[in-house]
Write a protein that holds these residues in place. Structure first.
Motif, PDB file in Angstrom:
ATOM      1  N   ALA A  91       0.783  -1.302   0.108  1.00 46.50           N
ATOM      2  CA  ALA A  91      -0.298   0.261   0.086  1.00 46.50           C
ATOM      3  C   ALA A  91       0.493   1.275  -0.127  1.00 46.50           C
ATOM      4  CB  ALA A  91      -0.736  -0.077   1.361  1.00 46.50           C
ATOM      5  N   ARG A  92       0.552   2.038  -1.048  1.00 43.50           N
ATOM      6  CA  ARG A  92       0.849   3.629  -1.166  1.00 43.50           C
ATOM      7  C   ARG A  92       0.603   4.092  -0.115  1.00 43.50           C
ATOM      8  NH1 ARG A  92       5.111   6.428  -4.465  1.00 43.50           N
ATOM      9  NH2 ARG A  92       4.340   8.385  -4.063  1.00 43.50           N
ATOM     10  N   GLU A  93       0.651   5.020   1.470  1.00 39.48           N
ATOM     11  CA  GLU A  93       0.419   6.003   1.701  1.00 39.48           C
ATOM     12  C   GLU A  93       0.973   7.804   1.360  1.00 39.48           C
ATOM     13  OE1 GLU A  93      -1.509   6.075   6.501  1.00 39.48           O
ATOM     14  OE2 GLU A  93       0.497   5.477   6.265  1.00 39.48           O
ATOM     15  N   GLU A  94      -0.420   8.515   1.150  1.00 39.52           N
ATOM     16  CA  GLU A  94       0.245   9.710   1.072  1.00 39.52           C
ATOM     17  C   GLU A  94      -0.676  10.983   1.999  1.00 39.52           C
ATOM     18  OE1 GLU A  94      -0.148  11.157  -2.664  1.00 39.52           O
ATOM     19  OE2 GLU A  94       1.558   9.333  -3.506  1.00 39.52           O
ATOM     20  N   CYS A  95       0.250  11.215   3.424  1.00 45.88           N
ATOM     21  CA  CYS A  95      -0.885  11.864   3.967  1.00 45.88           C
ATOM     22  C   CYS A  95       0.301  13.070   4.472  1.00 45.88           C
ATOM     23  CB  CYS A  95      -0.907  11.101   5.469  1.00 45.88           C
ATOM     24  SG  CYS A  95      -0.183  10.511   6.313  1.00 45.88           S
ATOM     25  N   SER A 133       5.439  18.287  10.656  1.00 50.63           N
ATOM     26  CA  SER A 133       6.371  19.010   9.469  1.00 50.63           C
ATOM     27  C   SER A 133       5.732  19.626   8.211  1.00 50.63           C
ATOM     28  CB  SER A 133       7.121  17.699   8.742  1.00 50.63           C
ATOM     29  OG  SER A 133       5.957  17.535   8.458  1.00 50.63           O
ATOM     30  N   GLY A 134       4.888  19.799   7.895  1.00 56.45           N
ATOM     31  CA  GLY A 134       3.467  20.946   7.236  1.00 56.45           C
ATOM     32  C   GLY A 134       4.086  20.312   5.847  1.00 56.45           C
ATOM     33  N   ARG A 135       4.442  19.255   5.752  1.00 58.03           N
ATOM     34  CA  ARG A 135       4.515  18.834   4.769  1.00 58.03           C
ATOM     35  C   ARG A 135       3.817  17.458   4.074  1.00 58.03           C
ATOM     36  NH1 ARG A 135       8.378  14.727   3.571  1.00 58.03           N
ATOM     37  NH2 ARG A 135       9.701  13.967   5.164  1.00 58.03           N
ATOM     38  N   GLN A 136       4.266  17.139   3.015  1.00 60.51           N
ATOM     39  CA  GLN A 136       2.714  15.392   2.727  1.00 60.51           C
ATOM     40  C   GLN A 136       4.151  14.643   2.430  1.00 60.51           C
ATOM     41  OE1 GLN A 136       0.716  16.277   1.550  1.00 60.51           O
ATOM     42  NE2 GLN A 136       0.178  13.699   0.540  1.00 60.51           N
ATOM     43  N   VAL A 137       3.987  13.616   3.772  1.00 60.96           N
ATOM     44  CA  VAL A 137       4.656  12.413   4.074  1.00 60.96           C
ATOM     45  C   VAL A 137       4.570  11.546   3.180  1.00 60.96           C
ATOM     46  CG1 VAL A 137       5.547  11.225   5.915  1.00 60.96           C
ATOM     47  CG2 VAL A 137       5.390  12.962   6.561  1.00 60.96           C
TER      48      VAL A 137
END
Length: 146
Positions: free
Chosen positions: A92-96, A101-105
């Motif tokens: 699974a590829r997770e983007e949140c 940190s104020g950024r996409q992980v």
């Protein structure tokens, strides 16, 4: 990839890889989600490694469909000098968005036993060839079951 993350340890995560903040070995995958703040997509990850120096190190590539993941792994392994091992796994590829940190992980969750080099793999290769369109990088695979 974070070196302070306790889940980023083990065989699946040796070294760091551009494009992923974390690569986790998972007993079960997070549920698929398609929200504004978090997106989780199920698919397959092909992992490569090289024992040659300087070598590629551990490298992961995510695919939505099994067919291109298997073809990619097999073709890569045919580069006998640059890739000395590979495996294809459910993933699974997770983007949140991380508020701290104020950024996409981006996290890759890798689960299960290897799916490559199993009986009937040639059927996946044939299905991949049928789904390839000469004028597109998109693979039109069989309908996904949900």
């Amino acid at each position: 990839m974070s070196t302070t993350c306790p889940a980023c340890t083990g065989w699946a995560h040796a070294g760091s890889q551009p494009g992923y903040d974390h690569i986790h070995s998972a007993l079960s995958l997070p549920e698929e989600q398609h929200e504004d703040q978090q997106r989780v997509l199920h698919g397959f990850a092909t992992g490569f490694a090289s024992s040659a120096e300087p070598g590629l190190g551990q490298t992961w590539v995510f695919f939505e469909h099994l067919e291109p993941a298997l073809v990619f792994g097999r073709a890569g392994r045919m580069s006998v000098y640059d890739i000395t091992s590979y495996g294809v796994y459910t993933a699974a590829r997770e983007e949140c968005f991380d508020h701290g940190s104020g950024r996409q992980v981006t996290t890759l969750h890798v689960s299960g036993r290897a799916l490559d080099r199993e009986a009937g793999e040639d059927k996946h290769f044939a299905r991949w060839a049928r789904g390839v369109k000469p004028d597109s990088a998109y693979y039109e695979g069989p309908a996904r079951r949900r």
